[in-house]
Motif scaffolding. Structure first.
Motif, short mmCIF file in Angstrom:
data_model
loop_
_atom_site.label_atom_id
_atom_site.label_comp_id
_atom_site.label_asym_id
_atom_site.label_seq_id
_atom_site.Cartn_x
_atom_site.Cartn_y
_atom_site.Cartn_z
N GLU A 46 8.65 -11.74 14.51
CA GLU A 46 9.45 -10.30 14.79
C GLU A 46 7.75 -9.68 14.72
OE1 GLU A 46 10.68 -9.86 10.35
OE2 GLU A 46 8.59 -10.80 9.32
N LEU A 47 8.42 -8.49 14.87
CA LEU A 47 7.19 -7.87 15.20
C LEU A 47 6.92 -6.92 13.42
CD1 LEU A 47 5.61 -5.82 17.19
CD2 LEU A 47 7.32 -4.50 16.86
N VAL A 48 4.73 -6.84 13.01
CA VAL A 48 4.81 -6.93 11.64
C VAL A 48 4.27 -4.93 12.07
CG1 VAL A 48 3.20 -7.39 10.20
CG2 VAL A 48 4.24 -8.89 11.55
N ALA A 49 3.19 -5.19 13.65
CA ALA A 49 2.69 -4.22 13.33
C ALA A 49 2.16 -3.93 14.73
CB ALA A 49 1.95 -3.95 12.37
N VAL A 50 1.73 -2.93 15.40
CA VAL A 50 1.26 -2.23 16.46
C VAL A 50 0.28 -1.52 16.42
CG1 VAL A 50 1.97 -1.05 18.90
CG2 VAL A 50 3.65 -2.61 17.54
N ILE A 51 -0.51 -1.39 17.38
CA ILE A 51 -1.34 0.06 17.65
C ILE A 51 -1.36 -0.04 19.05
CG2 ILE A 51 -3.50 -1.79 17.69
CD1 ILE A 51 -5.24 0.43 16.00
N SER A 52 -1.48 1.68 18.80
CA SER A 52 -1.24 1.84 20.20
C SER A 52 -2.94 2.38 21.32
CB SER A 52 -0.95 3.51 20.24
OG SER A 52 -1.72 4.43 19.78
N TYR A 58 1.73 2.14 13.84
CA TYR A 58 3.32 1.35 13.35
C TYR A 58 3.86 0.07 13.19
CZ TYR A 58 8.42 -0.77 13.34
OH TYR A 58 9.01 -1.38 13.29
N TYR A 59 4.52 0.01 11.84
CA TYR A 59 4.69 -0.96 10.81
C TYR A 59 6.14 -1.29 10.27
CZ TYR A 59 -0.02 0.02 9.77
OH TYR A 59 -1.76 0.23 9.76
N ALA A 60 6.50 -2.20 10.49
CA ALA A 60 8.18 -2.97 9.77
C ALA A 60 7.78 -2.25 8.84
CB ALA A 60 7.92 -4.60 10.19
N ASP A 61 9.04 -2.29 8.08
CA ASP A 61 9.25 -1.66 6.59
C ASP A 61 8.62 -2.29 6.13
OD1 ASP A 61 12.69 0.49 7.44
OD2 ASP A 61 10.61 1.11 7.64
N SER A 62 8.86 -3.57 5.87
CA SER A 62 9.07 -4.80 4.36
C SER A 62 7.57 -5.20 4.52
CB SER A 62 9.25 -6.53 6.04
OG SER A 62 8.15 -6.76 6.64
N VAL A 63 6.46 -4.53 5.43
CA VAL A 63 5.02 -4.95 5.64
C VAL A 63 4.23 -2.67 4.80
CG1 VAL A 63 4.59 -6.71 6.49
CG2 VAL A 63 3.98 -4.61 8.19
N LYS A 64 5.42 -2.33 5.00
CA LYS A 64 4.22 -1.08 5.41
C LYS A 64 3.58 -0.67 3.85
CE LYS A 64 6.97 2.54 7.64
NZ LYS A 64 8.37 2.18 8.15
N GLY A 65 2.36 0.41 4.20
CA GLY A 65 1.66 -0.11 2.49
C GLY A 65 0.98 -0.40 2.28
N GLN A 81 -5.36 -5.95 8.42
CA GLN A 81 -5.83 -6.46 6.88
C GLN A 81 -4.76 -6.66 5.67
OE1 GLN A 81 -8.68 -6.90 5.04
NE2 GLN A 81 -7.24 -6.83 3.34
N MET A 82 -3.99 -7.77 5.37
CA MET A 82 -2.80 -8.36 4.44
C MET A 82 -3.43 -7.78 3.20
SD MET A 82 -0.89 -10.62 6.96
CE MET A 82 -2.28 -12.49 6.53
N ASN A 83 -2.37 -6.82 2.70
CA ASN A 83 -2.75 -6.60 0.50
C ASN A 83 -1.84 -6.72 -0.09
OD1 ASN A 83 -5.57 -6.28 1.37
ND2 ASN A 83 -4.84 -3.51 1.36
N SER A 84 -1.75 -7.40 -1.45
CA SER A 84 -0.40 -7.45 -1.48
C SER A 84 0.55 -8.56 -1.02
CB SER A 84 0.49 -6.54 -2.38
OG SER A 84 -0.75 -4.86 -2.57
N LEU A 85 -0.12 -9.95 -0.89
CA LEU A 85 1.07 -10.49 -0.05
C LEU A 85 1.91 -11.27 -1.06
CD1 LEU A 85 -1.87 -12.53 1.91
CD2 LEU A 85 0.06 -11.15 2.97
N LYS A 86 2.96 -11.46 -0.99
CA LYS A 86 4.74 -12.45 -0.93
C LYS A 86 4.88 -13.04 -0.39
CE LYS A 86 6.02 -7.11 -1.11
NZ LYS A 86 7.21 -6.66 -0.88
N PRO A 87 5.12 -14.28 -1.55
CA PRO A 87 5.28 -15.35 -0.92
C PRO A 87 6.28 -15.44 0.78
CG PRO A 87 6.23 -15.61 -2.80
CD PRO A 87 5.94 -14.42 -2.50
N GLU A 88 7.13 -14.33 1.32
CA GLU A 88 8.58 -13.94 1.95
C GLU A 88 7.30 -13.66 3.37
OE1 GLU A 88 9.20 -12.55 -1.00
OE2 GLU A 88 9.13 -10.62 -1.09
N ASP A 89 5.88 -12.85 3.12
CA ASP A 89 4.83 -12.98 4.34
C ASP A 89 4.56 -14.19 4.94
OD1 ASP A 89 3.63 -10.55 1.67
OD2 ASP A 89 4.70 -9.96 3.37
#
Length: 114
Positions: A46-52, A58-65, A81-89
């Motif tokens: 799945e797509l997580v994030a894009v930088i043009s 752009y961020y997937a809703d699941s990682v936004k913020g 940069q990944m903060n507030s990581l969750k098991p589902e990451d």
């Protein structure tokens, strides 16, 4: 053939942080939109994030913020940069152009577990 070398993954506790980096070969890196993707066991990539090329993001809703994508055109690198990581990451994380090209590289494993 373009090559992507992703690094920075590891084992982290829930709530922790990691910074992923991806080095890309090729002289036209700056002209491409770049993305971070992930694939969890038993799931589709799945797509997580894009930088043009112009640094819009752009961020997937699941990682936004929680995740921030950036790029350094002088060094042909894209970071996540990944903060507030969750098991589902938990997943193998890859970088590629967006839309993605055929070559994926080896990715880097991120495991979020207590």
């Amino acid at each position: 053939q373009v090559q992507y070398v992703a690094s920075g993954g590891g084992l982290v506790r829930p709530g922790g942080s990691l910074r992923l980096s991806c080095a890309a070969s090729g002289s036209t890196f700056a002209s491409y939109n770049m993305g971070w993707y992930r694939q969890a066991p038993g799931k589709q990539r799945e797509l997580v994030a894009v930088i043009s090329s112009g640094s819009s993001t752009y961020y997937a809703d699941s990682v936004k913020g929680r995740f921030t994508i950036s790029r350094n055109n002088a060094e042909n690198t894209v970071s996540l940069q990944m903060n507030s990581l969750k098991p589902e990451d938990t997943a193998v994380y890859y970088c590629n152009t967006n839309p993605a090209g055929a070559y994926w590289g080896q990715g880097t494993q991120v495991t979020v577990s207590s």
